[in-house]
Scaffold this motif. Structure first.
Motif, short mmCIF file in Angstrom:
data_model
loop_
_atom_site.label_atom_id
_atom_site.label_comp_id
_atom_site.label_asym_id
_atom_site.label_seq_id
_atom_site.Cartn_x
_atom_site.Cartn_y
_atom_site.Cartn_z
N GLU A 1 -8.09 16.47 -6.58
CA GLU A 1 -6.87 15.83 -6.62
C GLU A 1 -5.63 16.60 -6.45
O GLU A 1 -4.59 16.38 -7.13
CB GLU A 1 -6.60 15.34 -8.01
CG GLU A 1 -7.79 14.21 -8.44
CD GLU A 1 -7.72 13.92 -9.91
OE1 GLU A 1 -6.58 14.23 -10.70
OE2 GLU A 1 -8.44 12.95 -10.32
N ARG B 1 -10.54 4.49 -5.72
CA ARG B 1 -10.00 3.54 -6.51
C ARG B 1 -10.72 3.18 -7.79
O ARG B 1 -10.13 2.93 -8.97
CB ARG B 1 -9.52 2.36 -5.69
CG ARG B 1 -8.61 2.57 -4.33
CD ARG B 1 -7.30 2.75 -4.83
NE ARG B 1 -6.52 2.97 -3.67
CZ ARG B 1 -5.71 3.95 -3.36
NH1 ARG B 1 -5.71 4.99 -4.01
NH2 ARG B 1 -4.85 3.88 -2.43
N GLY C 1 -9.80 5.47 -10.45
CA GLY C 1 -8.48 5.53 -10.98
C GLY C 1 -7.65 6.41 -10.22
O GLY C 1 -6.22 6.67 -10.61
N ASN C 2 -8.07 6.91 -8.89
CA ASN C 2 -7.09 7.61 -8.15
C ASN C 2 -6.36 6.99 -7.21
O ASN C 2 -6.80 6.17 -6.36
CB ASN C 2 -8.04 8.46 -7.28
CG ASN C 2 -7.20 9.60 -6.53
OD1 ASN C 2 -5.88 9.48 -6.25
ND2 ASN C 2 -7.88 10.61 -6.06
N ASN C 3 -4.78 6.70 -7.72
CA ASN C 3 -3.88 6.06 -7.08
C ASN C 3 -3.14 6.62 -5.72
O ASN C 3 -2.33 6.30 -5.41
CB ASN C 3 -3.18 5.22 -7.74
CG ASN C 3 -3.59 4.40 -8.65
OD1 ASN C 3 -4.45 3.57 -8.43
ND2 ASN C 3 -3.12 4.53 -9.95
N GLY D 1 -7.78 -1.51 -1.52
CA GLY D 1 -6.69 -0.60 -2.06
C GLY D 1 -5.86 0.40 -1.18
O GLY D 1 -5.02 1.25 -1.49
N ASP E 1 -2.81 1.54 1.30
CA ASP E 1 -1.28 1.35 1.27
C ASP E 1 -0.97 0.90 2.62
O ASP E 1 -0.03 0.36 2.71
CB ASP E 1 -0.66 2.65 0.88
CG ASP E 1 -0.96 2.92 -0.49
OD1 ASP E 1 -0.34 2.50 -1.52
OD2 ASP E 1 -2.10 3.86 -0.88
N GLN F 1 5.55 6.57 -2.90
CA GLN F 1 4.95 7.22 -4.08
C GLN F 1 5.91 7.97 -4.87
O GLN F 1 5.83 7.94 -6.23
CB GLN F 1 3.81 8.19 -3.76
CG GLN F 1 2.91 8.83 -4.50
CD GLN F 1 2.35 8.00 -5.60
OE1 GLN F 1 2.05 6.80 -5.28
NE2 GLN F 1 1.41 8.71 -6.39
#
Length: 223
Positions: A43, A67, A70-72, A94, A96, A119
């Motif tokens: 991360e 995704r 929970g990694n956005n 998911g 962008d 972001q």
């Protein structure tokens, strides 16, 4: 700003890394989907450029996996496919944004700016600590006594310190986050940039300092 590039075509990957670094991005490159997932577990990235057609684990599966966890993190998908169904699938999973090969360098850079800008808008644009502020939009360090526009790595280091005030950040963490796992830079480069930041902070603030804790790391403290 640190990016993860996931592209299995070595020549294209090398070219993209050179272009991104020339435009002041820090980049780690991986060449298969399994490696991409392993790097993303850390991360440590602000965005991902993800090829769909990769060995071991394809890009769509990588995207679905992060995704679900929970990694956005913002993701741009790259692919040689141009069919509308592939675009829809990627976005529904998911992503962008979506870019079809071959693409113009200027378009990729514009998409990255757009992706990371969105972001940044989600988070605070301006960080504050004591009597200083750091504007994430223009890299400006400021107090009522003056201001500096920081270089890319100076900004990234101070952003880490101001996001985690009064918390120790190890030299290894700075290296990992800003220079990357595969960097050939020596670890004392962190001390060099800390020195640059200390000089700028002392010029505009008598209330803030970067404190060194021997063999542990650095923290942003009030005097």
């Amino acid at each position: 700003m640190r990016l993860l590039l996931c592209e299995d075509e070595i020549e294209l990957s090398n070219a993209l890394v050179a272009i991104l670094k020339h435009n002041n991005y820090s980049v780690d490159a991986v060449y298969d989907g399994q490696e991409a997932l392993e790097y993303l577990e850390a991360e440590n990235y602000d965005g991902v450029i993800l090829d769909i057609m990769m060995p071991k684990v394809d890009g769509i599966t990588v995207l679905k996996t992060i995704r679900k966890k929970g990694n956005n993190i913002p993701v741009i998908l790259l692919t040689a496919k141009s069919e509308i169904n592939d675009k829809v699938l990627g976005l529904d999973c998911g992503a962008d944004d979506y870019l079809t090969k071959p693409f113009a360098t200027k378009e990729l850079l514009a998409r990255i700016r757009s992706m990371t800008r969105r972001q940044t808008e989600i988070t605070n644009t301006v960080l504050s600590f004591a009597n200083i502020t750091l504007d994430r939009a223009n890299f400006e360090l400021k107090s009522d006594k003056g201001s500096f526009r920081l270089a890319n790595k100076e900004f990234q280091m101070l952003e880490m310190l101001m996001t985690n005030p009064k918390q120790l950040i190890s030299t290894e963490r700075f290296m990992e986050k800003i220079w990357g796992y595969d960097s050939e830079a020596e670890i004392n480069v962190v001390w060099v940039y800390i020195s640059y930041l200390r000089k700028k902070l002392s010029a505009i603030s008598d209330k803030v300092q970067i404190k060194a804790t021997r063999n542990m790391g650095y923290s942003l403290e009030e005097k």
